[in-house]
Design a protein around this motif. Structure first.
Motif, PDB file in Angstrom:
ATOM      1  N   ARG A  27      11.990  12.648 -19.168  1.00 58.75           N
ATOM      2  CA  ARG A  27      11.951  11.190 -18.987  1.00 58.75           C
ATOM      3  C   ARG A  27      11.414  10.399 -20.164  1.00 58.75           C
ATOM      4  O   ARG A  27      11.588   9.185 -20.206  1.00 58.75           O
ATOM      5  CB  ARG A  27      11.122  10.857 -17.734  1.00 58.75           C
ATOM      6  CG  ARG A  27      11.858  11.137 -16.441  1.00 58.75           C
ATOM      7  CD  ARG A  27      10.921  11.178 -15.262  1.00 58.75           C
ATOM      8  NE  ARG A  27      10.038  12.328 -15.378  1.00 58.75           N
ATOM      9  CZ  ARG A  27       9.158  12.697 -14.455  1.00 58.75           C
ATOM     10  NH1 ARG A  27       9.008  11.982 -13.363  1.00 58.75           N
ATOM     11  NH2 ARG A  27       8.411  13.762 -14.627  1.00 58.75           N
ATOM     12  N   TYR A  32      17.941  10.585 -21.765  1.00 61.31           N
ATOM     13  CA  TYR A  32      17.780  11.383 -20.533  1.00 61.31           C
ATOM     14  C   TYR A  32      17.780  10.465 -19.316  1.00 61.31           C
ATOM     15  O   TYR A  32      18.481  10.730 -18.325  1.00 61.31           O
ATOM     16  CB  TYR A  32      16.473  12.201 -20.573  1.00 61.31           C
ATOM     17  CG  TYR A  32      16.150  12.849 -19.234  1.00 61.31           C
ATOM     18  CD1 TYR A  32      16.683  14.093 -18.898  1.00 61.31           C
ATOM     19  CD2 TYR A  32      15.354  12.203 -18.292  1.00 61.31           C
ATOM     20  CE1 TYR A  32      16.414  14.685 -17.655  1.00 61.31           C
ATOM     21  CE2 TYR A  32      15.085  12.779 -17.050  1.00 61.31           C
ATOM     22  CZ  TYR A  32      15.618  14.012 -16.742  1.00 61.31           C
ATOM     23  OH  TYR A  32      15.361  14.589 -15.519  1.00 61.31           O
ATOM     24  N   ARG A  36      20.360  10.706 -16.201  1.00 62.83           N
ATOM     25  CA  ARG A  36      19.801  10.942 -14.866  1.00 62.83           C
ATOM     26  C   ARG A  36      20.244   9.831 -13.909  1.00 62.83           C
ATOM     27  O   ARG A  36      20.587  10.110 -12.758  1.00 62.83           O
ATOM     28  CB  ARG A  36      18.288  10.998 -14.948  1.00 62.83           C
ATOM     29  CG  ARG A  36      17.607  11.440 -13.666  1.00 62.83           C
ATOM     30  CD  ARG A  36      16.104  11.422 -13.920  1.00 62.83           C
ATOM     31  NE  ARG A  36      15.297  11.831 -12.795  1.00 62.83           N
ATOM     32  CZ  ARG A  36      15.070  11.082 -11.732  1.00 62.83           C
ATOM     33  NH1 ARG A  36      15.639   9.908 -11.612  1.00 62.83           N
ATOM     34  NH2 ARG A  36      14.279  11.518 -10.770  1.00 62.83           N
ATOM     35  N   ASP A  73      15.632  23.839 -12.768  1.00 57.88           N
ATOM     36  CA  ASP A  73      14.249  23.790 -12.292  1.00 57.88           C
ATOM     37  C   ASP A  73      13.890  25.110 -11.625  1.00 57.88           C
ATOM     38  O   ASP A  73      14.765  25.775 -11.056  1.00 57.88           O
ATOM     39  CB  ASP A  73      14.037  22.636 -11.309  1.00 57.88           C
ATOM     40  CG  ASP A  73      12.561  22.331 -11.127  1.00 57.88           C
ATOM     41  OD1 ASP A  73      12.017  21.568 -11.940  1.00 57.88           O
ATOM     42  OD2 ASP A  73      11.941  22.884 -10.199  1.00 57.88           O
ATOM     43  N   SER A 205       3.178  29.048 -13.934  1.00 55.26           N
ATOM     44  CA  SER A 205       2.339  27.875 -14.177  1.00 55.26           C
ATOM     45  C   SER A 205       0.978  27.961 -13.494  1.00 55.26           C
ATOM     46  O   SER A 205       0.011  27.374 -13.957  1.00 55.26           O
ATOM     47  CB  SER A 205       3.061  26.620 -13.695  1.00 55.26           C
ATOM     48  OG  SER A 205       4.305  26.518 -14.357  1.00 55.26           O
TER      49      SER A 205
HETATM   50  O1  CP3 Z   1      11.751  22.295 -20.136  1.00 56.98           O
HETATM   51  C1  CP3 Z   1      12.891  21.800 -19.992  1.00 56.98           C
HETATM   52  O2  CP3 Z   1      13.281  20.798 -20.618  1.00 56.98           O
HETATM   53  C2  CP3 Z   1      13.886  22.516 -19.081  1.00 56.98           C
HETATM   54  C3  CP3 Z   1      13.953  22.121 -17.725  1.00 56.98           C
HETATM   55  C4  CP3 Z   1      12.763  22.350 -16.796  1.00 56.98           C
HETATM   56  C5  CP3 Z   1      12.404  21.429 -15.793  1.00 56.98           C
HETATM   57  N1  CP3 Z   1      11.430  21.991 -15.017  1.00 56.98           N
HETATM   58  C6  CP3 Z   1      13.030  20.115 -15.595  1.00 56.98           C
HETATM   59  C7  CP3 Z   1      12.337  19.101 -14.777  1.00 56.98           C
HETATM   60  C8  CP3 Z   1      11.918  23.457 -16.651  1.00 56.98           C
HETATM   61  C9  CP3 Z   1      11.819  24.707 -17.527  1.00 56.98           C
HETATM   62  C10 CP3 Z   1      11.094  23.217 -15.515  1.00 56.98           C
HETATM   63  C11 CP3 Z   1      10.090  24.186 -15.020  1.00 56.98           C
HETATM   64  C12 CP3 Z   1       9.251  23.813 -13.874  1.00 56.98           C
HETATM   65  N2  CP3 Z   1       9.574  23.061 -12.788  1.00 56.98           N
HETATM   66  C13 CP3 Z   1       7.944  24.311 -13.692  1.00 56.98           C
HETATM   67  C14 CP3 Z   1       7.232  25.275 -14.612  1.00 56.98           C
HETATM   68  C15 CP3 Z   1       6.686  24.635 -15.832  1.00 56.98           C
HETATM   69  C16 CP3 Z   1       5.546  23.691 -15.597  1.00 56.98           C
HETATM   70  O3  CP3 Z   1       5.772  22.483 -15.779  1.00 56.98           O
HETATM   71  O4  CP3 Z   1       4.455  24.155 -15.240  1.00 56.98           O
HETATM   72  C17 CP3 Z   1       7.450  23.771 -12.490  1.00 56.98           C
HETATM   73  C18 CP3 Z   1       6.087  23.999 -11.892  1.00 56.98           C
HETATM   74  C19 CP3 Z   1       8.513  22.994 -11.912  1.00 56.98           C
HETATM   75  C20 CP3 Z   1       8.506  22.277 -10.615  1.00 56.98           C
HETATM   76  C21 CP3 Z   1       8.686  20.822 -10.783  1.00 56.98           C
HETATM   77  N3  CP3 Z   1       9.849  20.209 -11.193  1.00 56.98           N
HETATM   78  C22 CP3 Z   1       7.720  19.816 -10.570  1.00 56.98           C
HETATM   79  C23 CP3 Z   1       6.279  20.058 -10.128  1.00 56.98           C
HETATM   80  C24 CP3 Z   1       8.330  18.594 -10.852  1.00 56.98           C
HETATM   81  C25 CP3 Z   1       7.747  17.220 -10.649  1.00 56.98           C
HETATM   82  C26 CP3 Z   1       6.821  16.829 -11.740  1.00 56.98           C
HETATM   83  C27 CP3 Z   1       7.534  15.945 -12.720  1.00 56.98           C
HETATM   84  O5  CP3 Z   1       7.354  16.127 -13.932  1.00 56.98           O
HETATM   85  O6  CP3 Z   1       8.228  15.022 -12.257  1.00 56.98           O
HETATM   86  C28 CP3 Z   1       9.650  18.865 -11.294  1.00 56.98           C
HETATM   87  C29 CP3 Z   1      10.663  17.882 -11.733  1.00 56.98           C
HETATM   88  C30 CP3 Z   1      11.296  18.088 -13.061  1.00 56.98           C
HETATM   89  N4  CP3 Z   1      11.748  19.279 -13.542  1.00 56.98           N
HETATM   90  C31 CP3 Z   1      11.612  17.063 -14.017  1.00 56.98           C
HETATM   91  C32 CP3 Z   1      12.260  17.703 -15.084  1.00 56.98           C
HETATM   92  C33 CP3 Z   1      12.829  17.053 -16.314  1.00 56.98           C
HETATM   93  C34 CP3 Z   1      11.364  15.582 -13.830  1.00 56.98           C
HETATM   94  C35 CP3 Z   1      12.433  15.104 -12.903  1.00 56.98           C
HETATM   95  C36 CP3 Z   1      12.899  13.691 -13.123  1.00 56.98           C
HETATM   96  O7  CP3 Z   1      13.783  13.467 -13.967  1.00 56.98           O
HETATM   97  O8  CP3 Z   1      12.395  12.843 -12.376  1.00 56.98           O
END
Ligand code: CP3
Length: 342
Positions: A27, A32, A36, A73, A205
């Motif tokens: 974001r 992006y 999205r 994700d 994580s």
């Molecule tokens: O790194 C990258 O660019 C590749 C894509 C990727 C995402 N999530 C996209 C995402 C990867 C590798 C992840 C891993 C992920 N997802 C983890 C492990 C890494 C870490 O951060 O500890 C975890 C715990 C998740 C679960 C998850 N997904 C959560 C807790 C959230 C909400 C928090 C947030 O940042 O909004 C997500 C959403 C998420 N996954 C977003 C992205 C780009 C944001 C979504 C949006 O566009 O609103």
């Protein structure tokens, strides 16, 4: 010439470390946010291969990172196993919970995940055609413990208390869930490699909340099993393990699990990790993502300090955790210039 990320993962010390960022497609980038919006919501973005490939490519075009990470994700796998999954804007993920043997038994088997996950494999196939030839494509999954914490609580939790509670109150269900996730993760990652992922990263994580024997049983052992089986099926496949906030347990983690590289969060100092972790091979990390919000001299100084601390061995420069939505895209250029000496 072999790609720089693959050279570092094979143990080579490079004069300038290759670099990418966790959550580099996200974001903080206006392009992006536009894609999205076009997809409608986050999960539709993950499951629309053309759009998921597009956001994967955006940070490569803008910054020329040495690696692209598949846009998906870690919670898509629970969904493929039959859990309900949705995202609440501004709050994060929500899932239907697994807290009983009946709930565990009602999940799908590992052989039934691929129908849901087929668009992820298609995203990878598009990326193998569209990425620049010098860019490495990283596939990923969550580690079983971290994914289980979300499946048991139905959401993210600060202390993973519901998962720790189930581990004590209903050991059989907890262990059954870890085992199912371990086997399903192997098949999911193997399919990513077959589609064209060149490196695999395992995100644990919440590894830091496992202590003592629990760390051995639920962070180390599943990673070891996943890595061994992936390497048996795909000889030579490089794997990055990220047992976040493992602290002292980072020491020896690569040797114990067979990982080619250990990713470090920013709670450990680069100087300490160079001495105690990098002695076993490649490390990845570990700039504090908050510096990409703040910018300025500290960003430059910290980037140089970390690169210098790890300059005696194989190193992939990265953040200690994901870049945040409030980061300034210009600060990423400042980080890259500090690193590459421009
Ligand atoms: O790194 C990258 O660019 C590749 C894509 C990727 C995402 N999530 C996209 C995402 C990867 C590798 C992840 C891993 C992920 N997802 C983890 C492990 C890494 C870490 O951060 O500890 C975890 C715990 C998740 C679960 C998850 N997904 C959560 C807790 C959230 C909400 C928090 C947030 O940042 O909004 C997500 C959403 C998420 N996954 C977003 C992205 C780009 C944001 C979504 C949006 O566009 O609103």
């Amino acid at each position: 010439m072999t790609k720089t990320i693959l050279r570092a993962l094979a143990g080579e010390t490079l004069p300038v470390p290759p670099v990418w960022m966790m959550r580099q497609a996200g974001r903080y980038l206006p392009e992006y946010r536009a894609t999205r919006a076009k997809a409608g919501d986050f999960l539709s973005l993950c499951y629309t291969p053309e759009l998921a490939a597009e956001v994967t490519l955006q940070p490569i075009r803008r910054y020329g990172f040495d690696a692209a990470i598949l846009f998906a994700d870690i919670l898509l796998l629970p969904q493929a196993l039959g859990a309900d999954l949705w995202f609440v804007t501004g709050e994060g993920p929500r899932l239907s919970t697994i807290t009983t043997q009946a709930g565990l038994v009602a999940l799908r088997g590992k052989d039934e995940i691929h129908e849901t996950l087929a668009p992820v494999y298609e995203t990878i196939r598009i990326l193998t055609r569209e990425l620049p030839r010098e860019t490495t494509l990283i596939g990923f999954a969550g580690a079983p413990w971290t994914v289980a914490t979300y499946m048991i609580a139905g959401r993210g939790t600060p202390d993973q208390a519901p998962a720790h509670a189930l581990k004590t109150s209903d050991r059989a269900t907890f262990v059954g869930l870890i085992d199912l996730l371990t086997e399903a993760t192997i098949d999911y990652l193997s399919a990513q490699v077959e589609a064209g992922a060149e490196v695999i990263k395992l995100f644990d994580s919440w590894a830091g909340s496992l202590k003592g024997q629990d760390f051995d049983d639920f962070a180390l052992a599943p990673a070891k099993r996943i890595i061994a089986e992936l390497k048996r099926r795909h000889p030579g496949l490089p794997v990055i393990a990220f047992p976040r906030e493992a602290g002292d347990r980072y020491v020896g983690f690569a040797r114990a699990t067979g990982a080619d590289c250990v990713a470090l969060d920013n709670s450990v100092s680069a100087e300490w990790a160079a001495e105690h972790v990098q002695k076993d091979g490649c490390v990845q990390g570990n700039l504090d993502p908050r510096l990409l919000v703040a910018g300025g001299e500290e960003l430059v100084a910290e980037t140089r300090r970390i690169a210098k601390a790890f300059s005696g061995g194989p190193h992939i420069f990265n953040l200690g955790h994901g870049i945040t939505p409030d980061a300034d895209p210009e600060n990423v250029h400042i980080m890259l210039n500090a690193l590459r000496g421009a």
